[in-house]
Structures are given as structure tokens and as C-alpha cells.
Scaffold this motif. Structure first.
Motif, PDB file in Angstrom:
ATOM      1  N   ASP A 193       0.825  -1.213   0.000  1.00 62.35           N
ATOM      2  CA  ASP A 193       0.000   0.000   0.000  1.00 62.35           C
ATOM      3  C   ASP A 193       0.859   1.264   0.000  1.00 62.35           C
ATOM      4  N   LYS A 194       1.901   1.283   0.818  1.00 58.02           N
ATOM      5  CA  LYS A 194       2.815   2.437   0.846  1.00 58.02           C
ATOM      6  C   LYS A 194       3.520   2.582  -0.497  1.00 58.02           C
TER       7      LYS A 194
ATOM      8  N   GLU B 193       1.065   4.021  -2.998  1.00 58.60           N
ATOM      9  CA  GLU B 193       0.859   5.447  -2.727  1.00 58.60           C
ATOM     10  C   GLU B 193       1.996   6.279  -3.334  1.00 58.60           C
TER      11      GLU B 193
ATOM     12  N   GLN C 188       2.109   9.020  -6.668  1.00 64.03           N
ATOM     13  CA  GLN C 188       2.598  10.393  -6.521  1.00 64.03           C
ATOM     14  C   GLN C 188       3.707  10.729  -7.514  1.00 64.03           C
TER      15      GLN C 188
END
Length: 95
Positions: free
Chosen positions: A34-35, A38, A42
Motif C-alpha cells: 500500500d505504501k 501510494e 505520486q
């Protein structure tokens, strides 16, 4: 930093000071998908799209991966996931 040093950094608690795309690969290798996702989201350039494609392959979503490979202007990888991780990391580390 070379690939060997980048891999050794996986023993640390925090990623090395690198690009968001490389940090995404670092977090994925640490099991923090998940990190990683993310961070890839970006990074709105072809490099970020390449990492994003890889992450969707890890997730098992080949259709979504295909979309991101097209955005990255890369062929849809058929390499093993560890091999592709090294390929992307090596390319990003070499600039």
C-alpha cells in the motif's frame, strides 16, 4: 548507490534518500504494498508508471498493469517479479 547497496538497505527501517519511484520499490520489497502504491501514484511520469505497472503485477492485476505499462511506454513484462524488480531498480539507480 548501486543495486547491491539498494538491496542491503532493505535491512534498514527506513528507505534510503532516493526518488519516490525507488522508495516505492523499497517498500514493496519490505512487504508494504500500500505504501509502495501510494508513492507510485505520486510519481506522475513514465518512471512512476513503470513502477506502478510492476506493483499491479505483484497484486495480480495484469489488466491494470497493462494500462500502466502503456503509460510508461514499456512492454508488458513477462519476467519473474524478482527479475523485473531488479530490472527497474537497476535502471532507476543508473539514472
Amino acid at each position: 548507490m548501486d543495486l547491491k547497496a539498494f538491496k542491503l538497505s532493505l535491512q534498514e527501517q527506513t528507505p534510503p534518500k532516493t526518488s519516490q519511484a525507488l522508495q516505492a520499490l523499497w517498500y514493496e520489497a519490505k512487504g508494504q504494498w500500500d505504501k509502495a502504491h501510494e508513492l507510485a501514484q505520486q510519481t506522475p511520469d513514465p518512471i512512476g508508471a513503470w513502477v506502478h505497472a510492476y506493483l499491479h503485477r505483484v497484486e495480480g492485476d495484469e489488466n491494470n498493469a497493462g494500462y500502466w505499462y502503456r503509460r510508461a511506454q514499456k512492454p508488458h513484462s513477462e519476467a519473474s517479479l524478482p527479475k523485473e524488480w531488479e530490472e527497474i531498480a537497476s535502471a532507476l539507480l543508473s539514472g
